[in-house]
Design an enzyme around this catalytic site. Structure first.
Site, PDB file in Angstrom:
ATOM      1  N   ASP A   1       0.816  -1.213   0.000  1.00  0.00           N
ATOM      2  CA  ASP A   1       0.000   0.000   0.000  1.00  0.00           C
ATOM      3  C   ASP A   1       0.849   1.262   0.000  1.00  0.00           C
ATOM      4  OD1 ASP A   1       0.922  -0.360   2.632  1.00  0.00           O
ATOM      5  OD2 ASP A   1      -1.009  -1.128   3.306  1.00  0.00           O
TER       6      ASP A   1
ATOM      7  N   ASP B   1      -7.713  -4.108  14.370  1.00  0.00           N
ATOM      8  CA  ASP B   1      -9.065  -4.436  13.905  1.00  0.00           C
ATOM      9  C   ASP B   1      -9.050  -5.520  12.829  1.00  0.00           C
ATOM     10  OD1 ASP B   1      -8.027  -3.067  11.753  1.00  0.00           O
ATOM     11  OD2 ASP B   1      -9.587  -1.529  11.672  1.00  0.00           O
TER      12      ASP B   1
ATOM     13  N   HIS C   1      -7.395  -5.659   9.992  1.00  0.00           N
ATOM     14  CA  HIS C   1      -7.230  -5.304   8.575  1.00  0.00           C
ATOM     15  C   HIS C   1      -5.850  -5.723   8.087  1.00  0.00           C
ATOM     16  CE1 HIS C   1      -5.381  -1.414  10.109  1.00  0.00           C
ATOM     17  NE2 HIS C   1      -4.534  -1.719   9.143  1.00  0.00           N
TER      18      HIS C   1
ATOM     19  N   GLU D   1      -9.822  -2.368   5.183  1.00  0.00           N
ATOM     20  CA  GLU D   1     -10.452  -2.097   6.465  1.00  0.00           C
ATOM     21  C   GLU D   1     -11.660  -3.010   6.686  1.00  0.00           C
ATOM     22  OE1 GLU D   1      -8.691  -0.298   8.212  1.00  0.00           O
ATOM     23  OE2 GLU D   1      -8.265   1.702   7.466  1.00  0.00           O
TER      24      GLU D   1
END
EC number: 3.5.99.6
Length: 275
Positions: free
Chosen positions: A72, A141, A143, A148
């Site tokens: 990313d 979380d 991801h 996400e």
């Protein structure tokens, strides 16, 4: 699926680096056969990168015939900004090894056509023969890359809006100023990573423990995108003790009982040195 549990962060980083090293050497890359490696950023892989640099400097490992694809990059952050993932990769890894800069692929978050940039990235991966080993990390979380919670589990490289949890977590890199943190990023998709022949996910620290629990002890769920890798034929989760705190005791005991098998994957550490 393998779950490799090491005592602490340093040992988990070393195990992961040894595994990457052995994968590259066993592949026997050359001018007509490049090893393709997917890479993450963040704090978790830093220890692994340091060990890989050590193996390179000792002459055991070369990246001359390795192509890398990063997961990313932020949108709108100048490439030379200290917190861009271009800067991160060059400062923490690439400038210390013998990789050809033309073979280190990182998404351009300042491209004039972001959609075309994403499509081009997918094309380059395909032209390189696909990813042999994709290394990743996860957020608290669950991801992976910037996929996400709620992301499609068959998604491809695309533009994503970052969740507030991610923006808050990244604020520490921007002097704690939320207004400086990018809110958009280009990211490989879950499907992009799933297409790799093998996936290794690094998970360390007690703050990632619930995410590891969701990743391996519950079902596949797009709210915890890392759980998708339960369905990959060759996934290795590499973690430290702290990351196992939310797992069932019998789960930890089962995988620790397999460590003698897992350690054969990295011991002995192979070398490119000529005898």
């Amino acid at each position: 699926m393998r779950l490799v549990i090491l005592d602490d962060y340093a040992l988990a980083s070393e195990w992961a680096a040894k595994y990457i090293c052995n994968c590259i050497i066993q592949f026997n890359p050359g001018p007509d056969k490049y090893f393709t490696l997917g890479l993450p950023t963040g704090s978790t892989p830093l220890g692994c990168y340091k060990k890989l640099i050590e193996y390179h400097k000792s002459g055991d490992l070369s990246f001359k015939y390795v192509k890398t694809f990063n997961m990313d990059e932020y949108v709108g952050l100048p490439r030379d900004h200290p917190e861009s993932y271009h800067s991160y990769m060059w400062n923490n890894f690439f400038k210390h090894i013998d990789i050809d800069p033309n073979n280190a692929h990182i998404l351009d978050g300042n491209a004039s056509d972001l959609q075309a940039e994403c499509e081009d990235f997918e094309r380059k991966i395909k032209e390189a023969g696909g990813i042999e080993l994709f290394v990743g990390g996860i957020g608290p979380d669950g991801h992976i890359a910037f996929n996400e919670p709620g992301s499609s589990l068959v998604s491809r490289t695309r533009l994503k809006t970052l969740a507030m949890d991610t923006i808050l977590a990244n604020a520490k890199y921007f002097d704690g100023d939320l207004s400086k943190v990018p809110t958009m990023a280009l990211t490989v998709g879950v499907g992009t990573v799933m297409d790799a022949k093998e996936v290794m996910i690094l998970i360390t620290g007690a703050h990632k423990a619930f995410a590891l629990y969701k990743a391996i002890e519950e079902g596949v769920n797009h709210m915890w995108t890392v759980s998708a890798f339960q369905q990959h034929p060759r996934t290795i989760f590499v973690c430290d003790e702290d990351a196992t705190l939310e797992l069932r005791v019998k789960t930890v005991k089962y995988f620790k009982g397999l460590m003698h098998v897992h350690n054969r994957l990295v011991d002995p550490l192979l070398s490119m040195k000529k005898n």
